[in-house]
Enzyme design. Sequence first.
Site, PDB file in Angstrom:
ATOM      1  N   ASP A 157       0.862  -1.181   0.000  1.00 17.42           N
ATOM      2  CA  ASP A 157       0.000   0.000   0.000  1.00 17.42           C
ATOM      3  C   ASP A 157       0.899   1.232   0.000  1.00 17.42           C
ATOM      4  OD1 ASP A 157      -1.717   2.099   0.554  1.00 17.42           O
ATOM      5  OD2 ASP A 157      -2.879   0.994   2.051  1.00 17.42           O
ATOM      6  N   HIS A 158       0.847   2.005  -1.066  1.00 21.78           N
ATOM      7  CA  HIS A 158       1.745   3.145  -1.210  1.00 21.78           C
ATOM      8  C   HIS A 158       1.430   4.267  -0.217  1.00 21.78           C
ATOM      9  CE1 HIS A 158       5.120   4.656  -3.348  1.00 21.78           C
ATOM     10  NE2 HIS A 158       4.866   4.034  -4.490  1.00 21.78           N
ATOM     11  N   ARG A 159       0.305   4.174   0.487  1.00 22.41           N
ATOM     12  CA  ARG A 159      -0.007   5.182   1.492  1.00 22.41           C
ATOM     13  C   ARG A 159       0.843   5.017   2.748  1.00 22.41           C
ATOM     14  NH1 ARG A 159      -6.324   4.134   2.081  1.00 22.41           N
ATOM     15  NH2 ARG A 159      -5.432   2.025   2.166  1.00 22.41           N
TER      16      ARG A 159
END
Length: 439
Positions: free
Chosen positions: A409-411
């Site tokens: 998850d790039h968040r």
Amino acid sequence: MAQVLEFRLPDLGEGLTEAEIVRWLVEVGDVVTVDQPVVEVETAKAMVEVPCPYGGVVTARYGEEGTELPVGAPLITVAVGAPATGGDTESSETKGSGNVLVGYGTSEAPARRRRVRPGQRVPAEANGAAGTVATASAAPEVADGPVPVISPLVRRLARENGLDLRELTGSGPDGLILRADVEYALRAAATQVRAAAPATPAEPTAPPASAGTRIPLKGVRGAVADKLSRSRREIPEATCWVDADATELMRARTAMNAAGGPKISLIALLARICTAALARFPELNSTVDTEAREIVRLDRVHLGFAAQTERGLVVPVVKDAHARDAQSLSAEFARLTEAARTGTLTPAELIGGTFTLNNYGVFGVDGSTPIINHPEAAMLGVGRIVPKPWVHEGELAVRQVVQLSLTFDHRVCDGGTAGGFLRYVADCVEQPAVLLRTL
């Protein structure tokens, strides 16, 4: 005088709102005891045997095998012995145990009751106990009040077929309209239409070009579809991958198993590598609270692993994987895999994961870009281990090579963190001695 108590499908916990009847364990007329399992149901999480909180004689069953019921819908009715007179005291059979599903967070079953009066007909099974459309001898007036229906499935079935529920007399308690009542009314209407139609020979018609087999998205398949769709909608995922020389890891496993004692599985060694990598890169053992706009970094590692079964894809969870050694991990993986194969996983064994290990190499493929198991933040994929040409110590040699992929998850992190995690995993696969620093 006997009392007829209705037992409804209890809350199975974990946010489950419906279940499918897989197998009835009792017949109408059978004598049941308190807490005796009466039906086996399948939820989106697992197969569960539902015990009845009453003891007595089964007078009706609601739903055929394969029927999907919402929580709160009637399951069976049980005729119990004569109640105690004077006061509100109840016998132990009438009151029930309250332990409808021990360990699933259910509450005491409702004790809705009605007396069996002389000459009153006890309802048979649901398919034979359907309510009837009002007849000339007893034509109920169409009331302006609320329709006695609690199941959204019943309302939808009636709406899709243009049936006015106010015209039906329910066969359930207090006139409750059941699914069987709606189906009976639809069959009756269809029969009338066929009887009124002229007897002309039907012309054979070709099936439409778009005809095909429709498979309901329900049970495990439906739960997987919902979860993966939500993951794709909410999580901005990215994937990186690397090839690694697994020759030394395979040799280390062979040496461990040659030393005697319980066998160490390959997935257990990969899991041990995962927990060590998560200790160095804790950003990937987290989840995102979208409402609070916060990243929640988790202290414990509950490691899920993808398992393909006859019922579909399930992800059992090894709790506190970070606190287990390779031997303990091997035993727990073996136990959960067998439970997944036999369909005996409990809902508690399928929830709470913080990171997933996906060994798709068992399907004979090298790589994949898997969908993250929402609400987790990452998944490590492991392809097949096959002999390939590899430059080892400056010379070309045949080595055991595996492709590793990390979907994240790039968040919760940037590519540098994800790349660092995957590189550390690859280093441990190529040189298992690296793990000695964390043991």
